[in-house]
Design a protein around this motif. Sequence first.
Motif, PDB file in Angstrom:
ATOM      1  N   TYR A 270       0.804  -1.216   0.000  1.00 33.66           N
ATOM      2  CA  TYR A 270       0.000   0.000   0.000  1.00 33.66           C
ATOM      3  C   TYR A 270       0.842   1.274   0.000  1.00 33.66           C
ATOM      4  O   TYR A 270       0.440   2.273  -0.571  1.00 33.66           O
ATOM      5  CB  TYR A 270      -0.944   0.011   1.197  1.00 33.66           C
ATOM      6  CG  TYR A 270      -1.854  -1.195   1.230  1.00 33.66           C
ATOM      7  CD1 TYR A 270      -2.755  -1.426   0.202  1.00 33.66           C
ATOM      8  CD2 TYR A 270      -1.800  -2.100   2.270  1.00 33.66           C
ATOM      9  CE1 TYR A 270      -3.585  -2.535   0.217  1.00 33.66           C
ATOM     10  CE2 TYR A 270      -2.632  -3.210   2.304  1.00 33.66           C
ATOM     11  CZ  TYR A 270      -3.517  -3.416   1.269  1.00 33.66           C
ATOM     12  OH  TYR A 270      -4.333  -4.513   1.278  1.00 33.66           O
ATOM     13  N   ILE A 271       1.995   1.256   0.628  1.00 40.96           N
ATOM     14  CA  ILE A 271       2.778   2.485   0.791  1.00 40.96           C
ATOM     15  C   ILE A 271       3.323   2.980  -0.547  1.00 40.96           C
ATOM     16  O   ILE A 271       3.094   4.126  -0.937  1.00 40.96           O
ATOM     17  CB  ILE A 271       3.916   2.279   1.808  1.00 40.96           C
ATOM     18  CG1 ILE A 271       3.317   2.030   3.193  1.00 40.96           C
ATOM     19  CG2 ILE A 271       4.850   3.475   1.838  1.00 40.96           C
ATOM     20  CD1 ILE A 271       4.319   1.669   4.255  1.00 40.96           C
ATOM     21  N   SER A 272       4.052   2.134  -1.273  1.00 40.66           N
ATOM     22  CA  SER A 272       4.649   2.599  -2.536  1.00 40.66           C
ATOM     23  C   SER A 272       3.574   2.905  -3.570  1.00 40.66           C
ATOM     24  O   SER A 272       3.696   3.860  -4.339  1.00 40.66           O
ATOM     25  CB  SER A 272       5.644   1.579  -3.085  1.00 40.66           C
ATOM     26  OG  SER A 272       4.995   0.382  -3.419  1.00 40.66           O
ATOM     27  N   ASN A 273       2.505   2.127  -3.602  1.00 39.46           N
ATOM     28  CA  ASN A 273       1.431   2.412  -4.555  1.00 39.46           C
ATOM     29  C   ASN A 273       0.657   3.666  -4.151  1.00 39.46           C
ATOM     30  O   ASN A 273       0.179   4.398  -5.015  1.00 39.46           O
ATOM     31  CB  ASN A 273       0.502   1.211  -4.687  1.00 39.46           C
ATOM     32  CG  ASN A 273       1.161   0.075  -5.429  1.00 39.46           C
ATOM     33  OD1 ASN A 273       1.663   0.272  -6.533  1.00 39.46           O
ATOM     34  ND2 ASN A 273       1.194  -1.097  -4.841  1.00 39.46           N
ATOM     35  N   GLY A 274       0.541   3.924  -2.869  1.00 41.83           N
ATOM     36  CA  GLY A 274      -0.082   5.164  -2.398  1.00 41.83           C
ATOM     37  C   GLY A 274       0.733   6.379  -2.797  1.00 41.83           C
ATOM     38  O   GLY A 274       0.186   7.394  -3.246  1.00 41.83           O
ATOM     39  N   ILE A 275       2.057   6.270  -2.665  1.00 39.79           N
ATOM     40  CA  ILE A 275       2.944   7.363  -3.089  1.00 39.79           C
ATOM     41  C   ILE A 275       2.808   7.589  -4.591  1.00 39.79           C
ATOM     42  O   ILE A 275       2.757   8.730  -5.060  1.00 39.79           O
ATOM     43  CB  ILE A 275       4.404   7.056  -2.691  1.00 39.79           C
ATOM     44  CG1 ILE A 275       4.554   7.107  -1.167  1.00 39.79           C
ATOM     45  CG2 ILE A 275       5.374   8.022  -3.360  1.00 39.79           C
ATOM     46  CD1 ILE A 275       5.867   6.594  -0.654  1.00 39.79           C
ATOM     47  N   SER A 276       2.725   6.501  -5.354  1.00 34.95           N
ATOM     48  CA  SER A 276       2.549   6.610  -6.806  1.00 34.95           C
ATOM     49  C   SER A 276       1.247   7.325  -7.146  1.00 34.95           C
ATOM     50  O   SER A 276       1.203   8.169  -8.048  1.00 34.95           O
ATOM     51  CB  SER A 276       2.568   5.216  -7.433  1.00 34.95           C
ATOM     52  OG  SER A 276       2.309   5.285  -8.796  1.00 34.95           O
ATOM     53  N   LEU A 277       0.171   7.008  -6.425  1.00 37.70           N
ATOM     54  CA  LEU A 277      -1.114   7.676  -6.670  1.00 37.70           C
ATOM     55  C   LEU A 277      -1.039   9.164  -6.360  1.00 37.70           C
ATOM     56  O   LEU A 277      -1.564   9.996  -7.106  1.00 37.70           O
ATOM     57  CB  LEU A 277      -2.207   7.027  -5.832  1.00 37.70           C
ATOM     58  CG  LEU A 277      -2.737   5.688  -6.329  1.00 37.70           C
ATOM     59  CD1 LEU A 277      -3.673   5.078  -5.300  1.00 37.70           C
ATOM     60  CD2 LEU A 277      -3.442   5.868  -7.645  1.00 37.70           C
ATOM     61  N   ILE A 278      -0.386   9.501  -5.266  1.00 40.87           N
ATOM     62  CA  ILE A 278      -0.264  10.906  -4.875  1.00 40.87           C
ATOM     63  C   ILE A 278       0.544  11.684  -5.916  1.00 40.87           C
ATOM     64  O   ILE A 278       0.165  12.791  -6.321  1.00 40.87           O
ATOM     65  CB  ILE A 278       0.362  11.029  -3.463  1.00 40.87           C
ATOM     66  CG1 ILE A 278      -0.621  10.508  -2.415  1.00 40.87           C
ATOM     67  CG2 ILE A 278       0.778  12.460  -3.162  1.00 40.87           C
ATOM     68  CD1 ILE A 278      -0.026  10.324  -1.042  1.00 40.87           C
ATOM     69  N   LEU A 279       1.671  11.113  -6.372  1.00 44.60           N
ATOM     70  CA  LEU A 279       2.473  11.787  -7.394  1.00 44.60           C
ATOM     71  C   LEU A 279       1.718  11.915  -8.714  1.00 44.60           C
ATOM     72  O   LEU A 279       1.809  12.940  -9.391  1.00 44.60           O
ATOM     73  CB  LEU A 279       3.793  11.043  -7.611  1.00 44.60           C
ATOM     74  CG  LEU A 279       4.855  11.268  -6.546  1.00 44.60           C
ATOM     75  CD1 LEU A 279       6.064  10.397  -6.807  1.00 44.60           C
ATOM     76  CD2 LEU A 279       5.251  12.729  -6.494  1.00 44.60           C
ATOM     77  N   SER A 280       0.960  10.890  -9.078  1.00 47.81           N
ATOM     78  CA  SER A 280       0.157  10.970 -10.306  1.00 47.81           C
ATOM     79  C   SER A 280      -0.857  12.099 -10.210  1.00 47.81           C
ATOM     80  O   SER A 280      -1.023  12.882 -11.149  1.00 47.81           O
ATOM     81  CB  SER A 280      -0.565   9.647 -10.569  1.00 47.81           C
ATOM     82  OG  SER A 280       0.345   8.629 -10.891  1.00 47.81           O
TER      83      SER A 280
END
Length: 136
Positions: free
Chosen positions: A108-118
């Motif tokens: 969840y953490i790395s994919n959450g960061i990816s969503l925020i950057l997107s």
Amino acid sequence: MPGTVRAVQIFMWISVVLGVILLLVGALSLLAVNALAGDPEIAQAASALPAMGVMWGLLLISAVLVVAQLVLVIRIPRRQAATRTGIIGLFAVSAVVSIVTSVLTTDYISNGISLILSALLVGLLFTDSAKRYFAA
């Protein structure tokens, strides 16, 4: 080039470089898991992952997204509206892939960061200065 577009371009170049590195590490990891499947500890750790076909599929989708991102970041200086639309579409698809990946792998953490950057980069592309830049 306005600062918002420059920021998007810089983040995209960083993302392309990191994406290539992560693709190599991911492929090597999957190959190692396949090669060491007979080891009970590896087999137990691999049981927490989805099926290998799913993992290879996600890796292939990631490779396509990295190549698409490379093509789009190279096209930014051309100032075409289609490039802006393509980048927004790319990050929308990337967000969907991140959500699917986080559900399948519980990362969840790395994919959450990816969503925020997107979301941040898409937001930068919706600013007036970015719209004017790509409309010229």
